[in-house]
Scaffold this active site. Structure first.
Site, short mmCIF file in Angstrom:
data_model
loop_
_atom_site.label_atom_id
_atom_site.label_comp_id
_atom_site.label_asym_id
_atom_site.label_seq_id
_atom_site.Cartn_x
_atom_site.Cartn_y
_atom_site.Cartn_z
N GLU A 26 0.83 -1.22 0.00
CA GLU A 26 0.00 0.00 0.00
C GLU A 26 0.86 1.26 0.00
OE1 GLU A 26 -1.60 1.76 3.50
OE2 GLU A 26 -1.10 0.02 4.75
N LYS A 160 -3.12 -1.89 15.95
CA LYS A 160 -2.63 -1.14 17.11
C LYS A 160 -3.69 -1.03 18.17
CE LYS A 160 0.35 2.07 14.94
NZ LYS A 160 -0.17 1.62 13.63
N1 PSU Z 1 -2.12 1.60 10.55
C1 PSU Z 1 -0.79 1.79 10.57
N2 PSU Z 1 -0.19 2.49 9.58
C2 PSU Z 1 -0.91 3.01 8.54
C3 PSU Z 1 -2.33 2.79 8.51
C4 PSU Z 1 -2.88 2.08 9.53
O1 PSU Z 1 -0.13 1.36 11.48
O2 PSU Z 1 -0.33 3.66 7.65
C5 PSU Z 1 -3.13 3.31 7.34
C6 PSU Z 1 -3.45 2.16 6.37
O3 PSU Z 1 -3.39 2.67 5.05
C7 PSU Z 1 -4.88 1.82 6.72
C8 PSU Z 1 -5.42 3.17 7.09
O4 PSU Z 1 -5.61 1.23 5.66
O5 PSU Z 1 -4.37 3.81 7.80
C9 PSU Z 1 -6.67 3.09 7.92
O6 PSU Z 1 -7.21 4.36 8.03
P1 PSU Z 1 -8.65 4.54 8.69
O7 PSU Z 1 -8.46 4.16 10.12
O8 PSU Z 1 -8.98 5.97 8.49
O9 PSU Z 1 -9.57 3.60 7.95
#
Ligand code: PSU
Ligand code: MN
Length: 305
Positions: A26, A160
């Site tokens: 990603e 996390k």
């Molecule tokens: N968790 C991480 N690093 C990240 C992300 C999540 O430790 O970079 C990023 C990923 O791209 C994930 C996104 O798909 O955040 C999720 O965002 P949201 O919680 O807004 O859906």
């Protein structure tokens, strides 16, 4: 119709023709997950680990109206330092392509693009999930919904504890996502190997995981398998320490009224700052470890066919 939007790097296009194992990566983790220049170094080294283990990396992003499957080095660099790169979730996908902006794909949209390109495996750091305080704001990452109905298998280090982990697991169960603990009984909590939340399924070899994926496909069950791979022992952070940092960052986000898609990037940056970069090191190491396992899994799966 779809093909006019997809643009492959030379390496990926050759790999597709030769039916070689490919692993998607990603780009939101690059643009919004880590600071420059560590983000670009991490992205390049992750790709090289995948190659070392016999697979071909395909970092995914949206550039100039195209869904890029595999980035060239200058594109990685541009994405890593472009403050205007947008974090693209499913709802934003068509708009960012149509308006020809620079878009970094999240877990959800990387899965979408990987499926469009016929790629079955995708390595990341951590997935989004059900946020703490869900009762109030209903913040659930689109990543979970994507896992439920897009047939791409995701290797991560769990989620996390900025997230509500038990609710995240419940959500995945309701939506029918197979969650595998790779050599672990528990859901890993990203910075730590253990979360205290037991998983339903533990598998100890990539061959066993590949076989479950093959069977799922033959049964035509169209969802992703989530493979959770704990951070290596020597890189994990001390549980009480990192949890207290996360608590503080959660309070900061609340006090500063951070909402919507800004929550996760805000929290990640706050945690890096509060740990003086320790969390960043751990984050990078767990991605490398996932890249190794993801490539091994893609190779094992290719031998089954
Ligand atoms: N968790 C991480 N690093 C990240 C992300 C999540 O430790 O970079 C990023 C990923 O791209 C994930 C996104 O798909 O955040 C999720 O965002 P949201 O919680 O807004 O859906
Ligand atoms: Mn959200």
């Amino acid at each position: 119709m779809l093909n006019k939007y997809l643009s492959y790097s030379k390496e990926v296009s050759e790999a597709l023709k030769a039916n070689q194992p490919i692993v998607a990566l990603e780009s939101t983790i690059i643009s919004h997950g880590m600071p420059y220049p560590q983000n670009v170094e991490m992205a390049k080294h992750t790709e090289s680990i995948i190659r070392e283990h016999g697979a071909v990396p395909a970092t995914i992003a949206i550039i100039d109206g195209k869904i890029k499957i595999g980035l060239e080095e200058d594109e990685l660099e541009m994405l890593g330092k472009n403050p205007n790169a947008l974090k693209v979730s499913r709802r934003d996908f068509a708009y960012v392509v149509a308006s020809k902006q620079v878009g970094a794909t999240t877990v959800a949209t990387t899965m979408m693009a990987a499926e469009m390109a016929g790629i079955k495996f995708f390595v990341t750091g951590g997935i989004g999930g059900v946020h703490r305080g869900y009762e109030e704001d209903m913040d659930v990452s689109a990543d979970l919904e994507e896992l439920a109905h897009t047939n791409v298998n995701v290797i991560c280090a769990g989620a996390k504890s900025i997230l509500d982990l038990p609710r995240t697991l419940e959500y995945l169960e309701t939506h029918g996502v197979t969650v595998v603990g790779y050599q672990t009984d528990e859901l890993p909590a990203f910075f730590t190997r253990e979360s205290g939340h037991k998983l339903n399924l533990r598998l100890d070899t990539v061959e066993d995981i590949a076989s479950v994926i093959k069977t799922k496909d033959e049964l035509q069950i169209p969802s992703g398998v989530l493979i959770t791979n704990p951070i290596p022992e020597e890189h994990q952070l001390e549980k009480d320490y990192i949890n207290s940092v996360i608590e503080q960052a959660t309070l900061d986000a609340k006090n500063q009224n951070i909402s919507g898609k800004d929550v996760t990037p805000f929290m990640l940056a706050a945690i890096v700052e509060k740990t003086g970069g320790k969390s960043l090191e751990a984050n990078i190491e767990l991605v490398y470890n996932n890249a190794k396992v993801g490539a091994q899994l893609a190779v094992a799966h290719s031998k089954l066919n």
